[in-house]
Design a protein around this motif. Structure first.
Motif, short mmCIF file in Angstrom:
data_model
loop_
_atom_site.label_atom_id
_atom_site.label_comp_id
_atom_site.label_asym_id
_atom_site.label_seq_id
_atom_site.Cartn_x
_atom_site.Cartn_y
_atom_site.Cartn_z
N MET A 1 71.57 101.87 48.23
CA MET A 1 70.45 101.11 48.75
C MET A 1 70.72 100.75 50.20
O MET A 1 71.82 100.36 50.56
CB MET A 1 70.23 99.83 47.92
N ARG A 2 69.69 100.84 51.02
CA ARG A 2 69.79 100.49 52.43
C ARG A 2 68.95 99.23 52.68
O ARG A 2 67.76 99.21 52.38
CB ARG A 2 69.29 101.64 53.29
N ASP A 26 76.11 94.40 51.19
CA ASP A 26 76.94 95.50 51.69
C ASP A 26 77.86 96.05 50.60
O ASP A 26 78.25 97.22 50.64
CB ASP A 26 77.77 95.02 52.89
N ALA A 27 78.16 95.25 49.60
CA ALA A 27 79.02 95.70 48.50
C ALA A 27 78.32 96.78 47.66
O ALA A 27 78.98 97.53 46.95
CB ALA A 27 79.41 94.52 47.61
N ASP A 28 77.00 96.85 47.74
CA ASP A 28 76.23 97.80 46.94
C ASP A 28 75.42 98.78 47.80
O ASP A 28 74.50 99.41 47.30
CB ASP A 28 75.27 97.05 46.01
N GLY A 29 75.73 98.90 49.07
CA GLY A 29 74.96 99.82 49.91
C GLY A 29 75.18 99.56 51.38
O GLY A 29 76.08 98.84 51.78
N PHE A 46 64.43 101.86 54.90
CA PHE A 46 65.09 100.74 54.22
C PHE A 46 64.50 100.58 52.82
O PHE A 46 63.33 100.84 52.59
CB PHE A 46 64.94 99.43 55.00
N ASP A 47 65.35 100.12 51.89
CA ASP A 47 64.93 99.91 50.50
C ASP A 47 64.72 98.44 50.17
O ASP A 47 64.19 98.11 49.11
CB ASP A 47 66.00 100.47 49.55
N LEU A 48 65.18 97.54 51.05
CA LEU A 48 65.08 96.10 50.84
C LEU A 48 65.04 95.42 52.20
O LEU A 48 65.78 95.80 53.11
CB LEU A 48 66.30 95.60 50.05
N GLY A 166 67.50 96.42 41.30
CA GLY A 166 68.01 97.54 40.49
C GLY A 166 67.27 97.68 39.18
O GLY A 166 66.95 98.78 38.75
N SER A 167 66.93 96.54 38.55
CA SER A 167 66.19 96.57 37.28
C SER A 167 64.77 97.12 37.50
O SER A 167 64.25 97.87 36.68
CB SER A 167 66.08 95.17 36.68
N ALA A 168 64.16 96.71 38.60
CA ALA A 168 62.80 97.16 38.90
C ALA A 168 62.76 98.64 39.20
O ALA A 168 61.80 99.33 38.87
CB ALA A 168 62.22 96.36 40.06
N ALA A 169 63.81 99.15 39.84
CA ALA A 169 63.87 100.57 40.19
C ALA A 169 64.20 101.44 38.98
O ALA A 169 63.88 102.61 38.93
CB ALA A 169 64.89 100.79 41.30
N GLY A 170 64.89 100.86 37.99
CA GLY A 170 65.35 101.61 36.84
C GLY A 170 64.39 101.70 35.75
O GLY A 170 63.44 102.25 35.48
#
Length: 170
Positions: A1-2, A26-29, A46-48, A166-170
């Motif tokens: 994720m960016r 930053d720990a996840d993207g 950007f994703d967020l 992440g839940s919304a994307a999954g």
């Protein structure tokens, strides 16, 4: 994720919160942290989006309230452009990406109004996904420092956002 984190800060407190949020993201993207004056006018790629600023006069700052903070309260920095102006020049997103807003404001006295609420409204009107509730982080007095534990709380909040996105994307 960016992720893109955009902030406005006069005393440095809002910047500290923005950087604590960015550290957790930053720990996840990949994360880009920019002040409102140097932030891009597009969120393409950007994703967020995370936007934060201080609450001045019950909302986002204005040139007048920033000048007053410098003149009457000796704020060390007077941004020429805050998040209000940045949001005015921000292009609507090509795709509906999640956007969250936060603000900093005095812990006591408890005052009405919120820069984060106003920013969230602007983000929604631009076409961002604003289902995530805005957040306030408190400072002692107008100048700060931040109330104990607020930077840790900012990191926790960023983790919650990651989890929800992440839940919304999954």
């Amino acid at each position: 994720m960016r992720s893109l984190v955009v902030y406005e800060s006069l005393w440095g407190n809002t910047e500290k919160v923005a950087r604590a949020i960015a550290d957790r993201l930053d720990a996840d993207g990949d994360v880009e942290v920019r002040d409102a004056e140097s932030a891009p006018s597009s969120t393409d790629g950007f994703d967020l989006l995370v936007v934060g600023g201080p609450t001045h006069a019950f909302s986002m700052s204005r040139p007048r309230t920033r000048a007053e903070a410098v003149e009457s309260r000796q704020a060390p920095r007077e941004p020429v452009e805050g998040i209000r102006e940045w949001l005015d020049r921000l292009a609507p997103p090509d795709t509906k990406i999640p956007a969250v807003a936060f603000d900093t404001r005095v812990a006591k006295p408890r005052l009405p109004g919120s820069a984060a609420k106003a920013a969230r409204h602007e983000l929604r009107s631009l076409g961002f996904d604003t289902e995530f509730k805005q957040r306030t982080f408190h400072v002692h007095g107008y100048e700060g420092p931040l109330v104990d534990g607020e930077l840790d709380e900012a990191g926790r909040w960023a983790g919650e956002i990651l989890s929800q996105v992440g839940s919304a994307a999954g």
